[in-house]
Design an enzyme around this catalytic site. Structure first.
Site, short mmCIF file in Angstrom:
data_model
loop_
_atom_site.label_atom_id
_atom_site.label_comp_id
_atom_site.label_asym_id
_atom_site.label_seq_id
_atom_site.Cartn_x
_atom_site.Cartn_y
_atom_site.Cartn_z
N HIS A 24 -0.95 10.55 -2.68
CA HIS A 24 -2.32 10.16 -2.19
C HIS A 24 -3.21 11.46 -2.16
O HIS A 24 -4.31 11.32 -2.70
CB HIS A 24 -2.13 9.51 -0.84
CG HIS A 24 -3.38 9.05 -0.07
ND1 HIS A 24 -4.40 9.94 0.48
CD2 HIS A 24 -4.12 7.93 -0.45
CE1 HIS A 24 -5.51 9.37 0.54
NE2 HIS A 24 -5.33 8.17 0.33
N GLU B 258 -0.11 -1.06 -4.63
CA GLU B 258 -1.40 -0.18 -4.90
C GLU B 258 -0.97 1.28 -4.48
O GLU B 258 -0.22 1.46 -3.49
CB GLU B 258 -2.57 -0.49 -3.83
CG GLU B 258 -3.77 0.26 -3.91
CD GLU B 258 -3.77 1.70 -3.27
OE1 GLU B 258 -4.61 2.54 -3.57
OE2 GLU B 258 -2.74 1.87 -2.56
N ASP C 13 -1.52 5.96 -5.64
CA ASP C 13 -2.68 6.79 -6.38
C ASP C 13 -2.17 7.85 -7.30
O ASP C 13 -0.90 8.37 -7.08
CB ASP C 13 -2.95 7.60 -4.95
CG ASP C 13 -3.30 6.88 -3.70
OD1 ASP C 13 -4.30 6.16 -3.54
OD2 ASP C 13 -2.18 6.79 -3.12
N HIS D 203 0.75 -1.19 0.08
CA HIS D 203 -0.08 -0.06 0.05
C HIS D 203 0.85 1.30 -0.04
O HIS D 203 1.75 1.57 1.08
CB HIS D 203 -0.88 -0.09 1.16
CG HIS D 203 -1.83 1.06 1.40
ND1 HIS D 203 -2.01 1.91 2.32
CD2 HIS D 203 -2.84 1.72 0.50
CE1 HIS D 203 -2.84 2.82 2.20
NE2 HIS D 203 -3.46 2.67 1.05
N GLU E 31 -4.81 3.62 -8.19
CA GLU E 31 -6.07 4.37 -7.77
C GLU E 31 -6.09 5.85 -8.51
O GLU E 31 -5.06 6.68 -8.22
CB GLU E 31 -6.29 4.45 -6.28
CG GLU E 31 -7.30 5.03 -5.74
CD GLU E 31 -7.54 5.52 -4.38
OE1 GLU E 31 -8.27 6.18 -3.72
OE2 GLU E 31 -6.97 4.81 -3.70
#
Length: 241
Positions: A49, A34, A36, A7, A109
């Site tokens: 993020h 994962e 952003d 993450h 994301e």
């Protein structure tokens, strides 16, 4: 076997969404990442993020108001400032260069929920195709309209609906819209919910699973992947330690 997804990299021990965090996660043995994406003032796809840089860097203001060259001047070391030297905000291209040729799942994301970045889906998809990693990608967003746009632009890419709402019949909802993955908070998952999602052929990639007992429970439920700040802990559970 449930996948171990870092993450924002190895963000439990290193500055999130930095090249250092990604490298350390690779060293820890992750199955993928994962992270952003946002767009800068000059249209660069950057990995960060928040919409603002205040929390994760020593700067202030919105990502969208800076060019990439301006953004690179800020230290993205966040709470780890002073421990690992200077860490800049990376681009999506730099991530793909780092992981080129590796067998990794990459969950991108799209941060199109608070600020709508016009053209971000097109830019991200174009770069995915440029690097030829279509089969390794999952595109996700809390903005389900953004995901539906991705499915229209690139039906061959796997997509996921992010959700923090304890959705009723999430498998039926996801399947009915032609999306392949459901990305809920791990706290919303139990045997009945997982069974409903799996009955529709939908993969579950759940976040953010950090404690050993929670990691084990997700393994027992048979989710496709756990997204974690501590990939070393996930591997310890995998190895029965």
């Amino acid at each position: 076997m449930t996948l171990n997804i870092g993450h924002r990299g190895f963000s439990g021990l290193y500055p999130e969404n930095t090249m250092l965090s990604f490298q350390k996660a690779l060293e820890a043995g992750v199955d993928g990442f994962e992270f952003d994406t946002h767009l800068t003032k000059d249209g660069e796809i950057v990995v960060i993020h928040d919409e603002k840089i205040d929390r994760t860097t020593n700067g202030t203001g919105f990502v969208k108001d800076y060019t990439y060259e301006e953004l690179k001047q800020f230290d993205a070391s966040s709470v780890f400032a002073g421990q690992y030297g200077f860490n800049y905000i990376p681009t999506l291209r730099e991530y793909f260069e780092l992981t080129k040729g590796m067998d990794l799942m990459t969950n991108i994301e799209l941060k199109n929920s608070i600020i709508w970045y016009d053209g971000m889906e097109e830019k991200v998809i174009a770069m995915i195709r440029e690097y030829g990693v279509e089969e390794q990608i999952v595109l996700s967003s809390f903005n389900h309209y953004s995901i539906m746009k991705c499915k229209k632009l690139a039906p061959e890419l796997k997509c996921g609906f992010l959700d923090s709402s304890w959705l009723v019949n999430p498998g039926e909802y996801t399947k009915s819209r032609g999306v392949e993955c459901y990305h809920p908070s791990f706290r919303s998952l139990d045997e009945a919910t997982v069974a409903e999602v799996h009955s529709h052929g939908i993969e579950i990639n759940t976040w953010t699973v950090n404690e050993t007992e929670d990691i084990q429970r997700m393994f027992d439920l048979g989710v496709h992947s756990v997204i974690t700040n501590f990939p070393d802990r996930v591997n310890a559970v995998k190895q029965g330690r």
